[in-house]
Design an enzyme around this catalytic site. Structure first.
Site, short mmCIF file in Angstrom:
data_model
loop_
_atom_site.label_atom_id
_atom_site.label_comp_id
_atom_site.label_asym_id
_atom_site.label_seq_id
_atom_site.Cartn_x
_atom_site.Cartn_y
_atom_site.Cartn_z
N SER A 144 15.43 -33.98 28.49
CA SER A 144 14.16 -34.63 28.15
C SER A 144 13.03 -33.74 28.65
CB SER A 144 14.06 -36.00 28.83
OG SER A 144 12.73 -36.48 28.83
N TYR A 157 14.25 -41.24 35.73
CA TYR A 157 14.83 -40.61 34.54
C TYR A 157 14.55 -39.11 34.52
CZ TYR A 157 15.53 -39.61 29.54
OH TYR A 157 15.93 -39.08 28.35
N LYS A 161 17.32 -36.04 34.65
CA LYS A 161 17.41 -35.02 33.61
C LYS A 161 17.11 -33.62 34.15
CE LYS A 161 18.62 -37.37 29.95
NZ LYS A 161 19.97 -37.16 29.37
#
Length: 268
Positions: A144, A157, A161
């Site tokens: 991401s 998150y 990532k």
């Protein structure tokens, strides 16, 4: 262009929708034999099922789920040539975006890391012996833009990532000399069910911005995230980059991070 994927055996995690579904379909169309791994199937995935594509129902956030998906490739198709670690995003029960670090509990962090980092670690660990048994192959990890552009939004998150990005390069260094290419694809905001489902990101952003979900999806999200193209990315656009990295046509590409970000990352 022939991508040289005819009869190559591929596992795609998080394969039932969004980028995973588009990648699964594209590999299938290129002649690969595909194990599609996800908690549940979908009508679109069911339509692809047959002798050249099977679905395996696994929870990829559990310690043994990824192992089971890889074992299915060995059982059904006799080996493995390609692994696409696509599973990720909100863990089951979580709704993103989340707008602050302070609201995250240890349980939130563990769930995010299990789904986005450890699922990749576990699937890769199970896949490497099979890939080596074939003389090499390709691993593509889906990341991401939050991995390379830190934000106070979805901080857990982004951290997970970012770890996937580090893992990608470390694996490339260790196993590249043995014929396993390891790369990552870094999508920006893509028009997937994460955004479009009821209660998904479009609804959360709409509530935060005092507007409606259609306004978010049809341009406001792209404006808020400074997407040069002025629109969210289509899953197929990400899948095309993934599948090219799976292909022997990318034989000299390893340890790379390929952006498909609609111009979101504005850095040299």
């Amino acid at each position: 262009m022939d991508l040289g994927l005819q009869n190559k055996v591929a596992v795609v995690t998080g394969a039932s929708k969004g980028i995973g579904l588009a990648t699964t379909r594209t590999l299938h169309d290129e002649g690969a034999l595909v194990v599609a791994a996800s908690r549940r199937s979908s009508p679109e995935l069911d339509a692809l099922a047959g002798e050249r594509l099977v679905h395996v129902a696994v929870d990829l956030a559990t310690p043994h789920g990824p192992d089971h998906a890889i074992a299915e490739a060995q059982r059904v198709f006799g080996g493995l040539d390609v692994l696409v670690n696509n599973a990720g995003g909100p863990p089951p029960g979580a709704v993103l975006p989340r707008f602050s670090f302070t609201g995250l509990t240890d349980a939130d962090w563990f769930a995010m890391l299990d789904f986005n980092l450890m699922s990749t670690v576990r699937a890769t660990r199970a896949a490497i012996p099979l890939l080596l048994g074939r003389g090499g192959g390709a691993i593509v990890n889906v990341s991401s833009t939050l991995a390379i552009a830190a934000s106070g939004v979805n901080v857990d998150y982004g951290a997970a990532k970012a770890a996937v990005g580090n893992l990608t390069q470390a694996l490339s260094e260790e196993f590249g000399p043995q014929g396993i290419r390891v790369n990552s694809v870094i999508p920006g905001p893509a028009r997937t069910p994460w955004w479009t489902e009821d209660g998904g990101a479009a609804d959360v952003f709409a509530a935060a911005a005092g507007t409606d979900r259609d306004t978010i999806l049809d341009g406001k999200a792209a404006e808020m995230m400074q997407l040069t193209t002025g629109r969210l990315i289509e899953p197929q656009e990400v899948a095309d980059a993934i599948v090219l990295l799976c292909s022997p046509r990318s034989a000299s590409t390893t340890g790379s991070a390929v952006l498909v970000d609609a111009g979101q990352i504005k850095a040299v």
